[in-house]
Design an enzyme around this catalytic site. Structure first.
Site, PDB file in Angstrom:
ATOM      1  N   CYS A 115      26.548  98.316  35.946  1.00  0.00           N
ATOM      2  CA  CYS A 115      25.970  97.343  36.879  1.00  0.00           C
ATOM      3  C   CYS A 115      26.556  97.537  38.281  1.00  0.00           C
ATOM      4  CB  CYS A 115      26.209  95.917  36.393  1.00  0.00           C
ATOM      5  SG  CYS A 115      25.374  95.540  34.830  1.00  0.00           S
ATOM      6  N   GLN A 116      27.840  97.835  38.346  1.00  0.00           N
ATOM      7  CA  GLN A 116      28.476  98.131  39.634  1.00  0.00           C
ATOM      8  C   GLN A 116      27.856  99.369  40.252  1.00  0.00           C
ATOM      9  OE1 GLN A 116      32.694  98.494  38.950  1.00  0.00           O
ATOM     10  NE2 GLN A 116      32.889  96.395  38.223  1.00  0.00           N
TER      11      GLN A 116
END
Length: 177
Positions: A69-70
């Protein structure tokens, strides 16, 4: 509330997605999401109407504590430079506004990151609420100036990235209309 089985998974784990899928042409559900204003450390609320007249890309992620997600959010940050002047990107997760702001500050992500932590409403309205994880399913929505969906991608495998090129193409097309 519609439950969708078999439309999301991570590894061998099958996930239940709550809410109906949105498609191109659908009116966009209103949202009220939070962020931490670093100027005065106050939680502020943003709604869809706050960006009226713009093309919006919603990058929906499970949690900014997850490396993928980062990575995806940093990819969208890099693509901000290629956005038309009437377009913006929002990243949405269930993380707290404070956690999101710390992460943004640490990695240098400048586009608006919004928290849906207050309720499951955003997840259900956009058809991205993962029942088992109590998080949002990775997805992309491009919303035109008239608050209509012009592109929606529900990423079935939560361990995969979205189609950046297709979403950016939709942003550029919506910007020219």
């Amino acid at each position: 509330m519609k439950e969708r089985m078999g439309e999301a998974f991570a590894g061998a784990e099958r996930l239940t997605v709550m809410g109906r899928q949105l498609h191109a042409g659908d009116a966009v559900p209103e949202f009220r999401l939070d962020y931490l204003d670093l100027a005065d450390l106050t939680i502020r609320t943003v709604g869809l109407a706050d960006s009226a007249g713009m093309v919006r890309l919603l990058n929906v992620v499970n949690s900014l504590e997850r490396p993928l997600c980062q990575f995806v959010t940093r990819q969208w940050e890099a693509l901000c430079a290629t956005l038309p002047p009437d377009a913006c990107i929002y990243t949405v997760s269930m993380d707290s506004p404070q956690m999101q702001a710390r992460w943004q500050d640490t990695v240098g992500v400048l586009h608006q990151v919004l928290s849906a932590q207050r309720s499951e409403q955003f997840g259900q309205d956009y058809g991205v609420w993962l029942k088992e994880w109590q998080q949002l399913a990775r997805s992309i929505f491009v919303i035109d100036c008239d608050d209509r969906i012009v592109y929606a991608e529900y990423v079935v495998n939560q361990m995969c990235e979205p189609d950046y090129a297709a979403a950016m193409k939709a942003v550029h097309q919506a910007s020219m209309e």
